[in-house]
Scaffold this active site. Structure first.
Site, mmCIF file in Angstrom:
data_model
loop_
_atom_site.group_PDB
_atom_site.id
_atom_site.type_symbol
_atom_site.label_atom_id
_atom_site.label_comp_id
_atom_site.label_asym_id
_atom_site.label_seq_id
_atom_site.Cartn_x
_atom_site.Cartn_y
_atom_site.Cartn_z
ATOM 1 N N PHE A 112 16.158 -2.949 18.973
ATOM 2 C CA PHE A 112 15.459 -4.106 18.397
ATOM 3 C C PHE A 112 15.069 -5.030 19.536
ATOM 4 O O PHE A 112 15.916 -5.436 20.335
ATOM 5 C CB PHE A 112 16.356 -4.869 17.411
ATOM 6 C CG PHE A 112 15.625 -5.977 16.708
ATOM 7 C CD1 PHE A 112 14.916 -5.730 15.543
ATOM 8 C CD2 PHE A 112 15.606 -7.261 17.229
ATOM 9 C CE1 PHE A 112 14.203 -6.748 14.909
ATOM 10 C CE2 PHE A 112 14.896 -8.279 16.612
ATOM 11 C CZ PHE A 112 14.200 -8.018 15.442
ATOM 12 N N ASP A 146 17.408 -5.967 27.642
ATOM 13 C CA ASP A 146 17.294 -6.997 26.611
ATOM 14 C C ASP A 146 18.698 -7.483 26.244
ATOM 15 O O ASP A 146 19.419 -6.835 25.486
ATOM 16 C CB ASP A 146 16.561 -6.400 25.396
ATOM 17 C CG ASP A 146 16.322 -7.435 24.306
ATOM 18 O OD1 ASP A 146 16.916 -8.519 24.379
ATOM 19 O OD2 ASP A 146 15.547 -7.132 23.372
ATOM 20 N N LYS A 190 19.429 -16.617 21.979
ATOM 21 C CA LYS A 190 20.625 -16.852 21.151
ATOM 22 C C LYS A 190 21.667 -17.736 21.838
ATOM 23 O O LYS A 190 21.468 -18.936 21.907
ATOM 24 C CB LYS A 190 21.207 -15.507 20.690
ATOM 25 C CG LYS A 190 20.158 -14.685 19.907
ATOM 26 C CD LYS A 190 20.761 -13.735 18.958
ATOM 27 C CE LYS A 190 19.754 -12.755 18.388
ATOM 28 N NZ LYS A 190 18.856 -13.338 17.379
ATOM 29 N N THR A 193 2.360 -22.937 25.666
ATOM 30 C CA THR A 193 2.341 -24.388 25.494
ATOM 31 C C THR A 193 3.676 -25.040 25.881
ATOM 32 O O THR A 193 3.704 -25.980 26.649
ATOM 33 C CB THR A 193 2.001 -24.729 24.029
ATOM 34 O OG1 THR A 193 0.752 -24.116 23.744
ATOM 35 C CG2 THR A 193 1.905 -26.230 23.822
#
Ligand SMILES: Cc1ncc(COP(=O)(O)O)c(C=O)c1O
Length: 333
Positions: A50, A158, A189, A213
Site C-alpha cells: 500500500f 515506504d 503518520k 502550495t
C-alpha cells in the site's frame, strides 16, 4: 510517496542523460504527454503493498480494489511479496525458499519490462501494513537492494506506517544493515507531516520540479520537534519495546487458549498483528473490540493490526488484552 516517485524518476533521467539538459524535443514532447519528454518508464511495487491514493502512488498500491476502481492507472509492474510462515524463528528454511522465489520473480519482471517500459524505481514497505502485516527478513531486503543497484533502479522504502518509532526504532529499514542506504525513504503518520528524505544527489535538479502550495506544511516540523523531544526525554522507544513484548506474550497466550480463533502473532515493537481464522471473523472481532472501546483495524483479509501510540504502557496493553480475551471467548462459545 508521490513526490519521492517523482524525485526518483527525475534522478533516473538525469543519470541517463549524464547530467546534461533535456533536449528541445523533450521539452516540446512533454507538453503533449509524449516521449521522449514524458518517458516510457515504470515503477515496480509488490502485491499486497500500500503506497497511497494519489494518482502515481495509487498505481503502485496493490491491496484492495476499493482504492483503485474507476481510476485510470499507469501501466506499472507488480511482483510477489513473500508470504512467510510464522513464527519466523523455526520456519527459516521454508521462509528462505519463499523469499528466494520472490527475488527471482522480481528480477525476472525487471528483465521483462526492459523492452516494454524500463523499471526506474522500486517501492517497498518494510512490513506490508495494510496488505496483511506481511513481514520479510533482512536478507530479503538486502537482496532487493542489490537487485535495484544492479539494474540502476532507485529504491524507495515506504516507512509511512513503520517509521517514527512504533517498530522500536525510528526507521525500520535500519534493521536490515544494507550495504548502501535506500535512495529515498518516505514518512508520515507518527512523523505528523508527509515527506521523504533522500540520498545525497537525489534532490530535484531545478526549482519547481518538486513543489506544491504548502510544501509539506512546514509548521508541522515545529510540532514534530516537540514530539521528538518527548520521545527522547521519556525514552518512548524503550517503552515501545517493553510494551510490544508484553502485547506479544499476551497474544501468544491467547493463541494457546483460542487456537481455532487466532494464530500467527507477529510484529516489531508495538507494530503488532495476528490472524483470525476467516475473513468473517476478522470483521466480527473488529466490531466487538470497537464496541468495548478498543480502536483497532484490519489488515489484509484475515489480520487484525495493532498500531497504538508510542505512549502506550503495559497497563494500557492489559486493558486491550483483557478485552480481546472476552471477545474471543464470546465468539467461541
Ligand atoms: C504504507 C503507506 N504508504 C503511504 C500511505 C499514504 O497514503 P495517502 O497518501 O493516500 O494518505 C499510507 C497511508 O495509510 C501507508 O500506510
Amino acid at each position: 510517496v508521490e513526490n519521492a516517485i517523482k524525485a526518483a524518476l527525475i534522478t533516473y533521467q538525469y543519470r541517463s542523460r549524464n547530467g546534461s539538459e533535456p533536449s528541445s524535443e523533450s521539452i516540446t514532447s512533454c507538453m503533449e504527454n509524449q516521449a521522449p519528454g514524458s518517458p516510457n518508464l515504470s515503477v515496480i511495487s509488490f502485491y499486497g503493498g500500500f503506497h497511497g491514493r494519489t494518482l502515481g502512488s495509487l498505481s503502485c498500491t496493490r491491496t484492495k480494489s476499493i482504492h483503485k476502481i474507476d481510476i485510470p492507472a499507469f501501466d506499472f509492474p507488480a511482483t510477489p511479496f513473500p508470504k512467510l510462515k510464522y513464527p519466523l524463528a523455526g520456519n527459516e528454511k521454508e521462509n528462505r525458499q519463499e523469499e528466494d522465489r520472490c527475488l527471482t520473480a522480481l528480477e525476472a519482471t525487471i528483465e521483462t519490462w526492459k523492452t516494454k517500459s524500463p523499471v526506474a524505481a522500486l517501492l517497498v514497505e518494510p512490513i506490508q501494513g495494510e496488505g496483511g502485516d506481511n513481514h520479510a527478513s533482512a536478507y530479503f531486503f538486502q537482496q532487493v537492494r542489490e537487485i535495484s543497484e544492479k539494474h540502476g533502479i532507485l529504491m524507495i522504502v515506504d516507512e509511512v506506517q513503520t517509521g517514527g518509532g512504533n517498530c522500536g526504532r525510528y526507521w525500520e529499514h535500519e534493521s536490515w544493515n544494507l550495504k548502501s542506504p535506500p535512495d529515498f525513504v518516505t514518512f508520515s503518520k507518527k512523523m505528523l507531516t508527509g515527506g521523504y528524505f533522500s540520498a545525497p544527489g537525489h534532490g530535484p535538479k531545478k526549482g519547481y520540479q518538486i513543489f506544491n502550495t504548502w510544501m509539506g506544511d512546514p509548521h508541522k516540523l515545529v510540532q514534530l520537534e516537540a514530539v521528538h523531544e518527548v520521545i527522547r526525554k521519556e525514552n518512548l522507544l524503550e517503552r515501545v519495546a517493553e510494551t510490544g513484548d508484553y502485547i506479544h506474550q499476551g497474544l501468544l497466550g491467547l493463541e494457546q487458549k483460542f487456537p481455532k480463533m487466532m494464530r500467527n502473532s507477529r510484529g516489531k515493537g508495538t507494530f503488532r498483528a495476528f490472524d483470525t481464522s476467516d475473513p468473517r471473523h476478522q470483521v466480527i472481532l473488529i466490531e466487538k473490540l470497537r464496541s468495548k472501546g478498543i480502536l483497532i483495524a484490519g489488515s489484509g483479509t484475515l489480520t487484525i493490526r495493532i498500531r497504538p501510540t508510542l505512549t502506550l504502557t503495559t497497563q494500557h496493553a492489559k486493558i486491550f488484552l483483557d478485552a480481546l480475551e472476552i471477545c474471543l471467548f464470546e465468539m467461541s462459545s
